[in-house]
Design a protein around this motif. Structure first.
Motif, PDB file in Angstrom:
ATOM      1  N   LEU A  96       0.852  -1.183   0.000  1.00  0.00           N
ATOM      2  CA  LEU A  96       0.000   0.000   0.000  1.00  0.00           C
ATOM      3  C   LEU A  96       0.889   1.234   0.000  1.00  0.00           C
ATOM      4  N   THR A 139      -4.183   5.370   4.682  1.00  0.00           N
ATOM      5  CA  THR A 139      -4.677   4.436   3.673  1.00  0.00           C
ATOM      6  C   THR A 139      -5.920   3.710   4.170  1.00  0.00           C
ATOM      7  N   ARG A 155      -4.774   6.233  -1.399  1.00  0.00           N
ATOM      8  CA  ARG A 155      -3.759   5.256  -1.767  1.00  0.00           C
ATOM      9  C   ARG A 155      -3.124   5.652  -3.095  1.00  0.00           C
ATOM     10  N   GLU A 157      -2.623   3.697  -7.347  1.00  0.00           N
ATOM     11  CA  GLU A 157      -3.847   2.935  -7.588  1.00  0.00           C
ATOM     12  C   GLU A 157      -4.843   3.790  -8.344  1.00  0.00           C
ATOM     13  N   ARG A 158      -5.030   3.504  -9.636  1.00  0.00           N
ATOM     14  CA  ARG A 158      -6.094   4.162 -10.403  1.00  0.00           C
ATOM     15  C   ARG A 158      -6.455   3.292 -11.597  1.00  0.00           C
ATOM     16  N   THR A 159      -7.594   2.641 -11.504  1.00  0.00           N
ATOM     17  CA  THR A 159      -8.124   1.802 -12.583  1.00  0.00           C
ATOM     18  C   THR A 159      -9.638   1.974 -12.578  1.00  0.00           C
ATOM     19  N   ARG A 163     -11.520   0.073 -11.211  1.00  0.00           N
ATOM     20  CA  ARG A 163     -11.974  -0.448  -9.913  1.00  0.00           C
ATOM     21  C   ARG A 163     -11.268   0.213  -8.734  1.00  0.00           C
ATOM     22  N   HIS A 164     -10.300   1.098  -9.004  1.00  0.00           N
ATOM     23  CA  HIS A 164      -9.516   1.754  -7.962  1.00  0.00           C
ATOM     24  C   HIS A 164      -9.520   3.259  -8.187  1.00  0.00           C
ATOM     25  N   HIS A 165      -9.426   4.011  -7.098  1.00  0.00           N
ATOM     26  CA  HIS A 165      -9.316   5.458  -7.203  1.00  0.00           C
ATOM     27  C   HIS A 165      -8.380   5.921  -6.094  1.00  0.00           C
ATOM     28  N   PHE A 208     -10.882   7.574  -1.979  1.00  0.00           N
ATOM     29  CA  PHE A 208     -12.083   6.744  -2.001  1.00  0.00           C
ATOM     30  C   PHE A 208     -12.692   6.681  -0.611  1.00  0.00           C
ATOM     31  N   GLY A 217     -14.924  -1.581   0.677  1.00  0.00           N
ATOM     32  CA  GLY A 217     -14.826  -0.499  -0.298  1.00  0.00           C
ATOM     33  C   GLY A 217     -16.214  -0.019  -0.682  1.00  0.00           C
ATOM     34  N   ARG A 238     -17.046   0.685  -4.414  1.00  0.00           N
ATOM     35  CA  ARG A 238     -17.261  -0.534  -5.202  1.00  0.00           C
ATOM     36  C   ARG A 238     -18.654  -1.099  -4.959  1.00  0.00           C
TER      37      ARG A 238
END
Length: 343
Positions: A57, A78, A103, A106-108, A110-112, A115, A319, A322
């Motif tokens: 992380l 985190t 975090r 992490e950026r996709t 499904r990730h930000h 968050f 999360g 999500r």
């Protein structure tokens, strides 16, 4: 979205607004559920002396400048975990928080990098209780969204069905054809060879943990939470830095994760309360971080002092973005954020 169409532009925002309304309804339903279960909602500080000590992380840092000009390096947390456990040590028996977390790397879809994490803790209750909580919260989210199915990509899941419970050992056998417990770290080279035999590409310097994570990501996770939710439990002790070992089988820990539509939603523990053991694990995690990323984070001594006073407890992080994404049927996490982080 293009540079010419920022997230606040009317047509882009209008496309997301139905998802955002569902997000708000889900949050309100979950808050009502916790209040009905006699939980205390808490707010925890984002600025911390340590962002957490899990090796993979990555955090954001900042400077605290005192009126006299003295400067102290602080981090955006985190997770609110350390602060929540301090409140358990202070005497709160049940608590929850909707916490903004941060975090890096992490950026996709499904990730930000920024968050919302929903965390809750139960003093003197087992982690099996958290599994029941997860099933209840999935139902609450579905009712709030007025849906009977969660979906993500081509996957779908009935949130009203009781979750399947699957151990890591069972999942490795079923989906990867690997005997996990026969290939724990003390079995030198065993997991590497088994993964290679299953066609998983490895690097020469991959650690046991690297290989384990790759098997989970490539072979196990895509199969979880289809049709009904999945609770993946009994992680190898080496993969549960904040959880206590199971008394019946110390090779594994009281850790589980909740999966829906192939997505990991929550990570829960029977909490470790041995401060000396926790320090040892943190130090090992920081050695891994130094090897992989060339940096280390401080250890929060105040947290370890509180841990020594904390009662037996179970805790979990979910999360929330999500969950909102699944309940709303959104395609990506930014669809359920009012304004995504720039860049």
């Amino acid at each position: 979205m293009s540079a010419a169409s920022p997230a606040w532009s009317r047509h882009v925002y209008a496309d997301r607004r139905p998802f955002l309304k569902i997000r708000n309804r889900v949050q309100a339903h979950l808050r009502d559920w916790f209040n009905g279960q006699d939980f205390m909602e808490v707010e925890t500080p984002i600025l911390q002396v340590s962002p957490g000590n899990e090796a993979h992380l990555s955090a954001f840092s900042t400077l605290l400048i005192q009126p006299d000009g003295q400067r102290t390096l602080l981090y955006l947390h985190t997770s609110p975990e350390f602060a929540c456990k301090k409140l358990l040590a202070a005497g709160e028996p049940r608590l929850f928080t909707f916490a903004r977390c941060f975090r890096n790397r992490e950026r996709t879809g499904r990730h930000h990098p920024e968050f919302t994490m929903l965390e809750w803790y139960r003093a003197r209750e087992t982690y099996e209780t958290l599994m029941a909580d997860c099933a209840a919260l999935l139902r609450q989210a579905a009712e709030a969204a007025e849906t009977t199915r969660f979906s993500y990509g081509s996957a779908s899941c009935d949130p009203f069905l009781p979750p399947e419970r699957l151990t890591l050992a069972e999942a490795f056998t079923r989906y990867a054809g690997i005997d996990l417990l026969a290939n724990l770290p003390e079995a030198a080279g065993g997991l590497h060879a088994a993964a290679h035999d299953q066609g998983i590409r490895l690097a020469a310097d991959d650690s046991w943990s690297d290989v384990f994570s790759r098997i989970v990501t490539e072979k196990v996770e895509p199969n979880l939470g289809h049709g009904r939710p999945t609770i993946l439990c009994e992680y190898p002790a080496e993969e549960a830095a904040l959880a206590r070992r199971k008394s019946a089988d110390p090779r594994v820990a009281e850790r589980f994760e909740l999966y829906v539509c192939g997505l990991e939603l929550a990570n829960g523990f029977g909490e470790l309360t041995d401060a000396a053991e926790q320090r040892r694990r943190f130090e090992e995690e920081e050695r891994v971080r130094q090897r992989v990323y060339g940096e280390t984070y401080p250890i929060d001594d105040d947290f370890l002092a509180a841990l020594a006073q904390m009662p037996d407890a179970s805790g979990i992080a979910l999360g929330f973005d999500r969950l909102a994404m699944l309940a709303a049927g959104a395609r990506r996490i930014e669809d359920v954020l009012f304004l995504p982080v720039a860049g």
